[in-house]
Design an enzyme around this catalytic site. Structure first.
Site, PDB file in Angstrom:
ATOM      1  N   LYS A 150      42.987  30.212  41.302  1.00  0.00           N
ATOM      2  CA  LYS A 150      42.002  29.585  40.403  1.00  0.00           C
ATOM      3  C   LYS A 150      42.658  29.379  39.047  1.00  0.00           C
ATOM      4  O   LYS A 150      43.330  30.282  38.549  1.00  0.00           O
ATOM      5  CB  LYS A 150      40.794  30.519  40.274  1.00  0.00           C
ATOM      6  CG  LYS A 150      39.899  30.213  39.094  1.00  0.00           C
ATOM      7  CD  LYS A 150      39.568  31.455  38.252  1.00  0.00           C
ATOM      8  CE  LYS A 150      40.688  31.995  37.418  1.00  0.00           C
ATOM      9  NZ  LYS A 150      40.334  32.984  36.409  1.00  0.00           N
ATOM     10  N   ASP A 168      34.282  35.723  39.154  1.00  0.00           N
ATOM     11  CA  ASP A 168      35.048  34.554  39.603  1.00  0.00           C
ATOM     12  C   ASP A 168      34.834  34.219  41.086  1.00  0.00           C
ATOM     13  O   ASP A 168      35.348  33.195  41.566  1.00  0.00           O
ATOM     14  CB  ASP A 168      36.553  34.797  39.389  1.00  0.00           C
ATOM     15  CG  ASP A 168      37.047  34.220  38.065  1.00  0.00           C
ATOM     16  OD1 ASP A 168      36.299  33.471  37.431  1.00  0.00           O
ATOM     17  OD2 ASP A 168      38.195  34.523  37.695  1.00  0.00           O
TER      18      ASP A 168
HETATM   19  C1  LIG Z   1      38.186  35.486  32.634  1.00  0.00           C
HETATM   20  C2  LIG Z   1      37.937  34.840  33.987  1.00  0.00           C
HETATM   21  O1  LIG Z   1      39.110  34.965  34.798  1.00  0.00           O
HETATM   22  C3  LIG Z   1      37.707  33.342  33.790  1.00  0.00           C
HETATM   23  O2  LIG Z   1      37.660  32.657  35.011  1.00  0.00           O
HETATM   24  C4  LIG Z   1      36.791  35.462  34.707  1.00  0.00           C
HETATM   25  O3  LIG Z   1      35.613  35.321  33.974  1.00  0.00           O
HETATM   26  C5  LIG Z   1      36.999  36.904  35.120  1.00  0.00           C
HETATM   27  O4  LIG Z   1      36.307  37.087  36.330  1.00  0.00           O
HETATM   28  P1  LIG Z   1      36.519  38.398  37.234  1.00  0.00           P
HETATM   29  O5  LIG Z   1      37.921  38.872  37.149  1.00  0.00           O
HETATM   30  O6  LIG Z   1      35.929  38.073  38.563  1.00  0.00           O
HETATM   31  O7  LIG Z   1      35.616  39.409  36.439  1.00  0.00           O
HETATM   32  P2  LIG Z   1      34.829  40.697  36.954  1.00  0.00           P
HETATM   33  O8  LIG Z   1      35.640  41.391  38.001  1.00  0.00           O
HETATM   34  O9  LIG Z   1      33.414  40.317  37.266  1.00  0.00           O
HETATM   35  O10 LIG Z   1      34.806  41.543  35.611  1.00  0.00           O
HETATM   36  C6  LIG Z   1      35.910  42.263  35.115  1.00  0.00           C
HETATM   37  C7  LIG Z   1      35.649  42.567  33.656  1.00  0.00           C
HETATM   38  O11 LIG Z   1      35.868  41.396  32.866  1.00  0.00           O
HETATM   39  C8  LIG Z   1      34.931  41.276  31.823  1.00  0.00           C
HETATM   40  N1  LIG Z   1      34.229  39.983  31.923  1.00  0.00           N
HETATM   41  C9  LIG Z   1      34.352  39.204  33.035  1.00  0.00           C
HETATM   42  C10 LIG Z   1      33.729  37.966  33.098  1.00  0.00           C
HETATM   43  C11 LIG Z   1      32.953  37.542  31.977  1.00  0.00           C
HETATM   44  N2  LIG Z   1      32.337  36.353  31.970  1.00  0.00           N
HETATM   45  N3  LIG Z   1      32.850  38.337  30.892  1.00  0.00           N
HETATM   46  C12 LIG Z   1      33.480  39.549  30.849  1.00  0.00           C
HETATM   47  O12 LIG Z   1      33.376  40.256  29.847  1.00  0.00           O
HETATM   48  C13 LIG Z   1      34.031  42.487  31.926  1.00  0.00           C
HETATM   49  O13 LIG Z   1      34.537  43.454  31.052  1.00  0.00           O
HETATM   50  C14 LIG Z   1      34.216  42.966  33.350  1.00  0.00           C
HETATM   51  O14 LIG Z   1      34.041  44.356  33.460  1.00  0.00           O
HETATM   52  N1  LIG Z   2      42.647  41.358  47.453  1.00  0.00           N
HETATM   53  C1  LIG Z   2      42.926  41.711  46.196  1.00  0.00           C
HETATM   54  N2  LIG Z   2      43.882  41.058  45.501  1.00  0.00           N
HETATM   55  C2  LIG Z   2      44.145  41.398  44.209  1.00  0.00           C
HETATM   56  N3  LIG Z   2      43.535  42.381  43.550  1.00  0.00           N
HETATM   57  C3  LIG Z   2      42.582  43.074  44.188  1.00  0.00           C
HETATM   58  C4  LIG Z   2      42.241  42.758  45.532  1.00  0.00           C
HETATM   59  N4  LIG Z   2      41.249  43.598  45.897  1.00  0.00           N
HETATM   60  C5  LIG Z   2      40.998  44.391  44.848  1.00  0.00           C
HETATM   61  N5  LIG Z   2      41.794  44.093  43.806  1.00  0.00           N
HETATM   62  C6  LIG Z   2      41.756  44.734  42.463  1.00  0.00           C
HETATM   63  O1  LIG Z   2      41.310  43.744  41.525  1.00  0.00           O
HETATM   64  C7  LIG Z   2      42.042  43.834  40.291  1.00  0.00           C
HETATM   65  C8  LIG Z   2      42.112  42.429  39.673  1.00  0.00           C
HETATM   66  O2  LIG Z   2      43.017  41.667  40.421  1.00  0.00           O
HETATM   67  P1  LIG Z   2      43.086  40.075  40.399  1.00  0.00           P
HETATM   68  O3  LIG Z   2      44.444  39.731  40.922  1.00  0.00           O
HETATM   69  O4  LIG Z   2      41.917  39.480  41.052  1.00  0.00           O
HETATM   70  O5  LIG Z   2      43.015  39.803  38.835  1.00  0.00           O
HETATM   71  P2  LIG Z   2      42.992  38.479  38.039  1.00  0.00           P
HETATM   72  O6  LIG Z   2      43.929  37.480  38.685  1.00  0.00           O
HETATM   73  O7  LIG Z   2      43.246  38.810  36.604  1.00  0.00           O
HETATM   74  O8  LIG Z   2      41.531  37.962  38.241  1.00  0.00           O
HETATM   75  P3  LIG Z   2      40.680  37.002  37.306  1.00  0.00           P
HETATM   76  O9  LIG Z   2      41.464  35.772  37.032  1.00  0.00           O
HETATM   77  O10 LIG Z   2      39.487  36.758  38.206  1.00  0.00           O
HETATM   78  O11 LIG Z   2      40.371  37.816  36.073  1.00  0.00           O
HETATM   79  C9  LIG Z   2      43.392  44.423  40.676  1.00  0.00           C
HETATM   80  O12 LIG Z   2      43.868  45.267  39.662  1.00  0.00           O
HETATM   81  C10 LIG Z   2      43.128  45.205  41.961  1.00  0.00           C
HETATM   82  O13 LIG Z   2      43.000  46.578  41.685  1.00  0.00           O
END
Ligand SMILES: C[C@](O)(CO)[C@H](O)COP(=O)(O)OP(=O)(O)OC[C@H]1O[C@@H](n2ccc(N)nc2=O)[C@H](O)[C@@H]1O
Ligand SMILES: Nc1ncnc2c1ncn2[C@@H]1O[C@H](COP(=O)(O)OP(=O)(O)OP(=O)(O)O)[C@@H](O)[C@H]1O
Length: 280
Positions: free
Chosen positions: A9, A139
């Site tokens: 994404k 997300d």
């Molecule tokens: C920053 C983005 O990557 C943009 O696409 C997303 O909004 C993040 O989405 P995500 O990783 O699926 O987020 P989540 O796993 O639901 O949340 C992780 C943490 O990110 C913060 N969080 C996430 C999404 C959002 N709109 N506001 C937040 O403040 C919160 O502290 C939350 O505890």
């Molecule tokens: N299948 C998976 N792939 C990656 N991370 C995972 C998975 N399942 C659980 N996790 C946990 O989710 C956390 C976030 O990983 P992810 O790779 O989705 O982050 P991200 O790319 O920063 O996501 P976003 O862009 O949604 O913020 C990791 O630290 C891991 O502990």
């Protein structure tokens, strides 16, 4: 065996607008997807199990147990919601870096939901699946939708936007292999509303918008600044960080410019994760 692609994404623009009382943040963002991603495959079984392979498989297994993996969490939610007693053997091919701002875990969870709906033959409404996804991460709904769009709310309210031209664009992804936790980056946001993305098409919004989590991410991971400076040159349409980082991307009109940037970045940063592809 059924196989589902779990594409990275990309936030072509990400405007953080305000912090809500529940700690989450209101966003205005342009989502897109790249033809670079993980693969989930699986088949019907009496028990629920998963195996993890691929270049980032060992790292993922070190930091997250199989039971805590978003794929297994999504599978258990689906089983509960639809009262299913069947299982599945799921295989994840982990090609995307972890904690990278390109929604790897969210893409996997969404792909697992799609896979299991097929394997278990569930007659599910799209809106119900979006609810299952939303209960696991902000997300995941967009990864279930799987199409470029504008989103507000916490990234879960979708708006139609003209996406013409996006599919011809080439993209270079660069990640320094430093794991950034989304919540830490949000916690370092400067609190300044970047405004609404009301500039027209997705392409125009990408060009005129920004990612106002970038300073917060650079504070935690200064090398992002070097990556952005190196990517930024006259041959590309746009240079930006995706999501909460640390992955940065360059957009290009043609394969040649994108590939030249890939070679240049690989020479400059030989230890980073660098992939060239297309917006899908
Ligand atoms: C920053 C983005 O990557 C943009 O696409 C997303 O909004 C993040 O989405 P995500 O990783 O699926 O987020 P989540 O796993 O639901 O949340 C992780 C943490 O990110 C913060 N969080 C996430 C999404 C959002 N709109 N506001 C937040 O403040 C919160 O502290 C939350 O505890
Ligand atoms: N299948 C998976 N792939 C990656 N991370 C995972 C998975 N399942 C659980 N996790 C946990 O989710 C956390 C976030 O990983 P992810 O790779 O989705 O982050 P991200 O790319 O920063 O996501 P976003 O862009 O949604 O913020 C990791 O630290 C891991 O502990």
């Amino acid at each position: 065996m059924i196989e589902i692609f779990a594409p990275a994404k990309i936030n072509l623009a990400l405007h953080v607008r305000a912090k809500r009382d529940d700690g989450y943040h209101e966003l205005d963002t342009i989502f897109a997807f790249a033809n670079i991603g993980d693969k989930i495959s699986g088949q019907l079984s009496s028990k629920l199990s998963m195996e993890v392979h691929g270049p980032f498989g060992p790292e993922l297994m070190q930091i997250t147990s199989t039971e805590d993996n978003l794929i297994m969490r999504a599978a258990r939610k689906l089983r509960e919601k639809y009262n299913i007693s069947l299982g599945a053997d799921i295989i994840l091919e982990k090609a995307l870096p972890i904690g990278a701002g390109i929604g790897g875990g969210s893409a996997d969870a969404a792909a697992a939901i799609k896979l299991l709906v097929k394997i278990w033959n569930i007659d599910a409404k799209d809106t119900d699946l979006l609810d299952v996804g939303a209960s696991l991460g902000a997300d995941i709904p967009i990864c279930l939708k799987g199409q470029a769009c504008r989103a507000t709310g916490i990234g879960d309210i979708f708006h139609d936007v003209d996406i013409s031209g996006l599919h011809e664009i080439h993209i270079l992804l660069v990640n320094p292999l430093i794991h950034l936790a989304t919540q830490h980056v949000f916690a370092n946001w400067d609190g300044k509303d970047a405004g609404a993305l009301i500039y027209g098409s997705a392409y125009e919004n990408a060009q005129r918008g920004c990612n106002n989590l970038t300073p917060a991410a650079i504070k935690l991971c200064p090398i992002i600044n070097d990556i952005l400076n190196s990517l930024n040159n006259r041959d590309n349409i746009l240079t930006r960080m995706s999501g909460s980082g640390a992955t940065c991307f360059g957009l290009y009109h043609d394969f040649e410019s994108c590939d030249a940037a890939r070679i240049m970045m690989e020479q400059k940063f030989p230890n980073m994760w660098i992939r060239a592809g297309k917006i899908i």
